[in-house]
Design a protein around this motif. Structure first.
Motif, PDB file in Angstrom:
ATOM      1  N   TRP B  93       3.384   3.568   6.827  1.00  0.00           N
ATOM      2  CA  TRP B  93       3.683   2.261   6.235  1.00  0.00           C
ATOM      3  C   TRP B  93       2.415   1.454   5.952  1.00  0.00           C
ATOM      4  O   TRP B  93       2.437   0.465   5.239  1.00  0.00           O
ATOM      5  N   ASP B  94       1.309   1.842   6.536  1.00  0.00           N
ATOM      6  CA  ASP B  94       0.033   1.178   6.239  1.00  0.00           C
ATOM      7  C   ASP B  94      -0.560   1.665   4.919  1.00  0.00           C
ATOM      8  O   ASP B  94      -1.598   1.159   4.479  1.00  0.00           O
ATOM      9  N   ASN B  95       0.095   2.639   4.335  1.00  0.00           N
ATOM     10  CA  ASN B  95      -0.401   3.196   3.080  1.00  0.00           C
ATOM     11  C   ASN B  95       0.368   2.588   1.908  1.00  0.00           C
ATOM     12  O   ASN B  95       1.592   2.748   1.806  1.00  0.00           O
ATOM     13  N   GLU B  96      -0.357   1.923   1.047  1.00  0.00           N
ATOM     14  CA  GLU B  96       0.286   1.179  -0.026  1.00  0.00           C
ATOM     15  C   GLU B  96       1.109   2.093  -0.946  1.00  0.00           C
ATOM     16  O   GLU B  96       2.204   1.727  -1.387  1.00  0.00           O
ATOM     17  N   ASP B  97       0.573   3.246  -1.234  1.00  0.00           N
ATOM     18  CA  ASP B  97       1.297   4.165  -2.112  1.00  0.00           C
ATOM     19  C   ASP B  97       2.644   4.561  -1.506  1.00  0.00           C
ATOM     20  O   ASP B  97       3.653   4.680  -2.205  1.00  0.00           O
ATOM     21  N   PHE B  98       2.610   4.768  -0.214  1.00  0.00           N
ATOM     22  CA  PHE B  98       3.851   5.151   0.464  1.00  0.00           C
ATOM     23  C   PHE B  98       4.870   4.016   0.375  1.00  0.00           C
ATOM     24  O   PHE B  98       6.029   4.228   0.011  1.00  0.00           O
ATOM     25  N   VAL B  99       4.441   2.830   0.696  1.00  0.00           N
ATOM     26  CA  VAL B  99       5.363   1.695   0.675  1.00  0.00           C
ATOM     27  C   VAL B  99       5.868   1.468  -0.754  1.00  0.00           C
ATOM     28  O   VAL B  99       7.065   1.206  -0.961  1.00  0.00           O
TER      29      VAL B  99
END
Lengths: 209, 209, 209, 209, 209, 209, 209, 209
Positions: B93-99
């Motif tokens: 969740w700290d990964n912008e692409d993932f979110v």
């Protein structure tokens, strides 16, 4: 104990595989392995029989009744194997057709797996021992009601001289040397040992990286 | 406890599936399930994602290093899924692409499974909860070092409001009614629940008998 | 349950580490972990305190009596840490020096591990919660007489709002992103997770192969 | 969860001990502890009641029938305690004499242990909670048919707000500070924690060596 | 946690019993109890429904397929109970006939047991909670694939507010006072708790000796 | 296996008891029994030695070092027994004084218990067997690091011809007939088997009722 | 069984140590020990080989493939040991170089440990027995897929006459008498038995106190 | 081991059944089986004795004391069996009446079950072996204090030559061939193996569907 020990080891030219009563109803009685583990162990054992070209004999007990049919994967793996649907003998060795099929293989080492361990496996194992065969039981492809029942069966078989093995030990003892076929054995392990498959995945990813 | 309870239940139109770090190296660290059971649970979860057409997101951590690549079966099941190879964030969740990929699904129910439970699953689960998502963790497709570690992770997630489920419960809650597709669900269960397959084998043998 | 959930997550700038009563006599009472696993978990927790530069407080109970001295590895890891040899308070939080040392850290997140779980860990954990701290217990670096005792302690702490974690989850939540220091974290894991070390050994053998 | 947490901790001036149905017949039903461990835990709990001078109430159910008499050690430890032989109420709290005896203690913290956990302990625990008491259950001096039954009972009690504790945690929370009586507490532990006794034996051998 | 706790306890005039999918095929999937224990727990639960005259509802899923028919003992115990053979709804509460049958009982306390726990029990339990019912699950008369699956289901239900109980706790909470019928309750326990029967055998042997 | 079996059974006139290294430090290493169970088993074994007037030999290893002194209860039970503080021999049978003490008993049956099982028990057991003694090991008064270690030790001793027994079997085989002393044996069992004590409590309550 | 028993005990002048396939990939397959315990047991076994100056032979299987390299600690402990990288033989005894290396030691007692137990350990153990060697297997430094597999392997080896031992029993049987080197053995135990180290810590603290 | 193995298998014309001390008090000591499982196993064993018309001998120890009377179901199953209430002999074989009753059966195969395993079963089993009988112990109808005690007893009996079996193996070995009486054996299994009953329920539902 004082006699010199002789290592009777599995030899792919001397061994036959006997799969006893792996039927859909009977397997549902097995609770000493999780269903997923047991299924994998049985299929891995069958895959070994196929891979090593072991003469294989299938037998069932009352397929038309509650015990259910042989699981279809075994039929498919060994379409031409002798198939003895026993009319009532609990100990497969009491069935003449079965014993004849065993004798017809001409092998002196018998590898047995089945359901349930203390009956369908132990009984023919003890009978075959008495006849002078070397008997190997695939412990993790043989299941029963619970751990206590399994332990009693193992004690009785060990006492008689049965050699207890896992399917993996059986495969390795039959194969002897990776150089006989690296890819084939590797595929067998990859199919039935998830963490071995993971090792291979990591390795080949790196290798091709 | 005193508020009226609302049953937030999985709905196939509202749910997305997040598969986190099922990599060949990391999976070899899992010891709270037998390798065979864990593999089956992960593949069953993936099969559900596929069967119910859930938007699915794959993510990995350091594929090129010791963690190893995503297990190939997941890649094959979801060839077109967003695939986020995180450059270093431990919590996905700290990964912008993932979110962004999650948000792009437009779903409010997130089903999460991954390795290891207390990190790769729990961290994004807690982050997503904080963002207002309904979070469901597939407990048996999420693995870790041992049972003690798992229990601590479950306590922490339950405390926060995560709903803990097995893959089978997830499948049933998504399907709602057998009549939506008897054959499809039956096939899914037959593939991943050996004793259910046995029931079907016995049944159809008899039916055709 | 109805309030919006807030993910209170460990932050290396906000956290302090409290190691309570890891004394040679008391540790010999621990039976809910094998001695080898417990030693490794405690040393791994200490290594995290050191690696993340967490303000760390050591405390003991009756070092001169049967409880025995603090295990030497902890003294060596934290030679300059406040060291509170409590003259009799069972709950470390009842000791003014200890509380003052905690307050002096200026941190609001307290990570606690100790022996035995239901007393030396749970008591200060509950006291600190009451004072408004966020409390995290390292479950696998905290040991007690048996599993039943542990479970009761976990229930009581969870009920109060303590967050239960493994040392590995603590490490990962503190580190946030591998890119902060790949080598350092890798070394920490290599030292305390044998199978992670194995992954690295295989990987680098191949890489250099 | 959002209210400020208040640590309701045991206080020797505020607590009463309720020992429910530790009868010779009923105890023979207990299988979630080994008989030796359970006996020790019950006697240790009683020894704490005695040592800390807690008002203690004994109660039994149908002593003249198959349930059997209260175990004699408890009668001997508390010769003057109120003794309520309930004529039929399963939940001790449904018995007016019992509730009156509790009220007569004037205490607001109730420590409960008994056989079997999900009935003789859980029922009065829930009733007392409803009346506004703080309730603490001595988990290891309360026994039942098996672990599954115990876990369900613990879940129900925790959900309601009961604090679950071991007898050792109870003893330590009541004692607060070793300096209140080193020798007395040491003797209590030496009598009921074999490995603590071993620590003391080693220590004093050396000290006098 | 801060609201005053209200002990919602089972009351024989307020309770109905829902037995969900105890079918011969589905029961063979249960592995978190030994088959003998599970059978006894289910029959004991049914015997309680009968003994306490609880309105009881039977329901099944696809009786004509692999799931198999309701076990005959339940049919025999409740020959006149509403019997809902659901045409496809997995969650019994999604079936209008079932909900109508529940409402027709006029009871507000629902006791649920079934197979498998995380689906056939948990789903209607959560639905009924949402409708405002008090829900009690008989944990030991509800079975599933393994312990991990059970624990996840228990966590989810507890989180929602379900009260988890054993059949024995249910029986005792319903009966309240032995004096309501000593012989009847004694017979129930003698039939389903072998060691209680042993206590009675010893007692009456002596009494008549 | 083919020789006629001879039941070498314990005879109180032929047996001596050897208690090896039950020292306060060494006992704290034992984790294959809970500390409470192990203590009870050791004391019960000693009580049998005393009750049956068996010649008993005590031996220790490095009492003055970390191993700690013999637990005081054993010294008190056998104040006049030969006491061999071995200066360094790990296998007690390597110590001449010990062997002489054994020979001086004139007994041919040796009952051995000690800590740890695979060393302090197994080594002298094997040495004594070689010398022609009949050797009986009290399995539950002999402890070690964990179950795996215990099982290996049992296998090795069984293989050699040691007879493995519990203290209860030892007591019963020595006593032969309750009529030799009903009260004495009853007292022994009442002291060390809590549920047997419960049976007696129930019985005598009724008898005197 | 009727022959006089001969205690074939380990003798440091007669023994050689064979470490088989402790490779980083293969070790990750081990699940019958926790990774931390297994690592410690293997390193302790190696430390014994080093400490007792046992001729030691290292062997591996396919180091360049997924099995991974020998773990580096073993290479470092035995830099000059014969190192047989087998080109394909699964049973090390099938490799002429390996057998020659064994024969070159001139020892008749072989101590074997390896991964996995039923193959890499059991096969050469049985082969060596057949050749007339006395064979000792270090059970806790030999690992495999699960407990069932281990038990079958142990049964097979015990049946053949292998002596099963823990590393601690091996160390003690080789050392014979503490006086041969108190400090050295103490250091070995301190390094690999955490609770023994704790005993020493307590002891020396007191001694110097 | 080197003699040709002879499979001494149970034969319904050669076998007698000995049920030793299944008394209401003694059974309450059994904790190596759950009470429900143990009861079922004992009744199944008795049902086999009845079904196969085995000469059966009942014996008890001190029925009038705390041990309690023989459980009534056994009396009812064998109203005409020799019933030896031993006046004090712990080993039933030390009682002349018992041995005479055994001899009077004229059988050479003795099937023994009882409580507790290491005494009431193992002692007469070893005595009978010595007299030249073939001895079979029904392991799951024989109970004791815990698993450790059971394992020691099994080791001792196996070592002597006892054949360890489950009741199910006994039934199958006696029956030999389903055709001897399909319905009778099916009924026996249906009564005592719940999942076998489930198979039959599913099967006959379908058959009549």
């Amino acid at each position: 104990m004082s006699d010199p020990f002789q290592y009777r080891r599995l030899n792919r030219d001397d061994a036959a595989l006997l799969l006893v009563d792996h039927q859909s109803g009977l397997i549902s009685l097995v609770q000493d392995f999780s269903p997923g583990e047991f299924k994998n162990n049985v299929l891995a054992t069958a895959a070994c029989g196929d891979y090593f070209n072991l003469p294989t004999i299938l037998t069932t007990s009352f397929e038309d009744g509650p015990n259910g049919p042989l699981v279809p994967e075994l039929k498919e793996t060994f379409p031409n194997a002798p198939y003895i649907a026993r009319p009532g003998n609990i100990n497969a060795w009491d069935n003449e057709d079965f014993v004849n099929a065993v004798k017809a293989t001409g092998k002196k080492q018998l590898i047995i797996a089945g359901v349930v361990t203390e009956v369908c496996v132990a009984f023919p194992a003890l009978s075959a021992l008495e006849e002078g065969y070397d008997v190997f039981v695939v412990t993790d492809a043989s299941g029963t009601f619970n751990e206590v029942t399994r332990e009693a069966a193992w004690h009785r078989m060990q006492q008689a001289g049965v050699q207890l093995m896992s399917w993996f030990a059986m495969a390795c003892e039959l194969h002897r040397d990776w150089r006989n076929d690296i890819e084939g054995l590797g595929q067998l392990f990859s199919n039935h040992i998830p963490n071995y498959r993971n090792l291979m995945t990591s390795y080949f990813a790196k290798a091709s990286g």
